[in-house]
Design an enzyme around this catalytic site. Structure first.
Site, mmCIF file in Angstrom:
data_model
loop_
_atom_site.group_PDB
_atom_site.id
_atom_site.type_symbol
_atom_site.label_atom_id
_atom_site.label_comp_id
_atom_site.label_asym_id
_atom_site.label_seq_id
_atom_site.Cartn_x
_atom_site.Cartn_y
_atom_site.Cartn_z
ATOM 1 N N ASP A 132 0.813 -1.227 0.000
ATOM 2 C CA ASP A 132 0.000 0.000 0.000
ATOM 3 C C ASP A 132 0.849 1.280 0.000
ATOM 4 O OD1 ASP A 132 0.820 -0.588 2.566
ATOM 5 O OD2 ASP A 132 -1.141 -0.380 3.493
ATOM 6 N N ASP A 147 0.613 -10.030 3.859
ATOM 7 C CA ASP A 147 -0.481 -9.767 4.806
ATOM 8 C C ASP A 147 -1.875 -9.996 4.209
ATOM 9 O OD1 ASP A 147 1.574 -8.942 6.470
ATOM 10 O OD2 ASP A 147 1.292 -6.813 6.039
ATOM 11 N N GLY A 169 1.400 -10.019 9.822
ATOM 12 C CA GLY A 169 0.075 -9.680 9.293
ATOM 13 C C GLY A 169 -0.325 -8.242 9.556
ATOM 14 N N GLU A 225 0.572 -10.633 15.085
ATOM 15 C CA GLU A 225 1.382 -9.584 15.731
ATOM 16 C C GLU A 225 0.585 -8.338 16.124
ATOM 17 O OE1 GLU A 225 4.408 -8.405 12.926
ATOM 18 O OE2 GLU A 225 2.965 -7.785 11.427
ATOM 19 N N ARG A 232 5.712 -21.733 26.149
ATOM 20 C CA ARG A 232 6.844 -21.241 25.359
ATOM 21 C C ARG A 232 6.334 -20.397 24.187
ATOM 22 N NH1 ARG A 232 9.271 -23.120 29.097
ATOM 23 N NH2 ARG A 232 11.033 -24.559 29.051
ATOM 24 N N GLN A 274 8.676 -16.065 7.461
ATOM 25 C CA GLN A 274 7.426 -16.098 6.689
ATOM 26 C C GLN A 274 7.544 -15.408 5.339
ATOM 27 O OE1 GLN A 274 4.027 -15.137 9.765
ATOM 28 N NE2 GLN A 274 6.002 -14.541 10.590
HETATM 29 O O1 F6P Z 1 3.780 -5.985 5.478
HETATM 30 C C1 F6P Z 1 4.575 -7.129 5.517
HETATM 31 C C2 F6P Z 1 5.218 -7.291 6.867
HETATM 32 O O2 F6P Z 1 5.968 -8.491 6.857
HETATM 33 C C3 F6P Z 1 4.264 -7.245 8.054
HETATM 34 O O3 F6P Z 1 3.562 -8.452 8.223
HETATM 35 C C4 F6P Z 1 5.226 -6.893 9.155
HETATM 36 O O4 F6P Z 1 4.564 -6.226 10.222
HETATM 37 C C5 F6P Z 1 6.201 -5.968 8.492
HETATM 38 O O5 F6P Z 1 6.139 -6.240 7.114
HETATM 39 C C6 F6P Z 1 7.628 -6.134 8.969
HETATM 40 O O6 F6P Z 1 8.402 -5.193 8.329
HETATM 41 P P1 F6P Z 1 9.993 -5.149 8.423
HETATM 42 O O7 F6P Z 1 10.535 -6.130 7.420
HETATM 43 O O8 F6P Z 1 10.321 -3.750 8.075
HETATM 44 O O9 F6P Z 1 10.370 -5.531 9.828
#
Ligand code: F6P
Length: 359
Positions: free
Chosen positions: A114, A139, A182, A234, A278, A286
């Protein structure tokens, strides 16, 4: 004709597959020239390029990451650089126009999420560049497309991880909390939770009540199941509470960096149930590695259609999946965030199959 390609934002499995199919379509089918801009908008501002032909993209279909690099901090409208020893943040969008003209481009394909696509829209509207977008993100939070590429791969990675975590949870009679990405949507957690048979799925769209999570763990215990897997997104937050933030990111958008809710939840579960707990945070695993078959097909189709859109002068638009077709929609639609609807059929089916959402 000559076109450019750029990948922006966080990397995502399938970026290389889109580059490959777009380059092959442009060079082999249309006989155009293609140039790749390096490291997202930075390459466009600084005119850092590499030529791309059929040979250069050979072997890319299954390769993770992006061969032309990416960046989620370089925005031409708020570009950071050091000038005379001081750090400045300023609008360098005119340099983008210069680069575009210097390369003699007839079109520019911008692959991104986006944020990247919002900048692409501005460059199209304000600078008149011939831009075509391709939406990407693990996401899956863009409403303009049925699925974003990278999502299916991320779901497969999480599913496999949870399969493995379950066997160790069972061996030790533990609760295991698995934190997934996400951002502020729960698509990855919901889909991989269903695929892996997680016992509790916690997503941002359904604030959790720790008592309800404990209840589900007790209910399982009463049936002789002494282990539980909690899959948490998250961006999840407790009822009446807030998201867990690592820190503010030092970039023009002042975006927050999410992370840590898994630890919060695990501490709460252990304190309440006295069951050894844990945490596993899957993080960037991911986003890495080879794309799934579904994503490879989607990416190949998106790459072809993005080039066809340039040929048809469909600028200011992006290619997207409207099953079974790849269609084009205005770039404005990339701004529409899609969240999980708590009253969605899939949530009802998950509940019916015994999954708790901690509410
Ligand atoms: O938008 C993709 C994403 O992987 C999100 O799921 C995550 O919050 C963010 O990017 C992590 O970004 P960075 O690679 O900058 O830590």
């Amino acid at each position: 004709m000559k076109i450019g390609i750029l990948t922006g934002g966080g990397d995502c499995p399938g970026l290389n597959a889109v580059i490959r199919s777009a380059v092959r379509t442009a060079t082999d089918h249309y006989k155009w020239e293609v140039v790749g801009f390096l490291n997202g908008y930075k390459g466009l501002v600084e005119n850092k390029t590499r030529p791309l032909d059929s040979r250069a993209v050979s072997g890319l279909l299954a390769r993770g990451g992006t061969m032309i690099g990416t960046s989620n901090v370089d925005n031409p409208y708020a570009f950071k650089e050091i000038i005379n020893g001081s750090r400045v943040t300023h609008d360098v969008s005119d340099r983008v126009v210069k680069t575009y003209e210097a390369n003699g481009l007839d079109g520019l394909i911008i692959i991104g999420g986006d944020g990247t696509l919002a900048t692409a829209l501005k460059l199209y509207k304000e600078k008149g560049l011939n831009i075509v977008g391709v939406p990407k993100t693990i996401d899956n939070d863009l409403s303009a497309t049925d699925y974003t590429f990278g999502f299916d791969t991320a779901v497969n990675i999480v599913t496999e991880a949870v399969d493995r975590i379950k066997t160790t949870a069972e061996s030790h009679d533990r609760a295991m909390v698995v934190e997934v990405m996400g951002r502020d949507t729960g698509w990855i957690a919901l889909h991989s939770g269903l695929a892996s048979g997680a016992h509790i799925i916690v997503i941002p769209e359904i604030p959790y009540d720790i008592e309800k999570i404990a209840e589900k763990i007790y209910e399982r215990k009463s049936k002789g199941k002494h282990f539980s897997v909690v899959l948490v997104s998250e961006g999840a937050k407790p009822l009446g509470g807030n998201i867990t933030v690592k820190r503010l990111v030092d970039d023009p958008s002042n975006a927050v960096r999410l992370g840590g809710v898994g630890n919060v939840l695990a501490d709460q579960i252990e304190a309440l149930t006295k069951i050894e707990t844990r945490v596993v945070t899957l993080g960037h695993v991911q986003r890495g590695g080879k794309p799934s078959a579904f994503d490879r097909i989607l990416c190949t189709r998106l790459g072809v259609e993005a080039v066809n859109m340039v040929a048809n002068k469909e600028f200011g638009k992006m290619a997207c999946l409207k099953t079974p077709f790849i269609k084009s929609v205005p770039l404005e639609e990339s701004a529409h965030n899609r969240k999980v609807d708590p009253s969605d059929q899939m949530i009802g089916e998950a509940r019916a199959s015994g999954i708790s959402f901690g509410d």
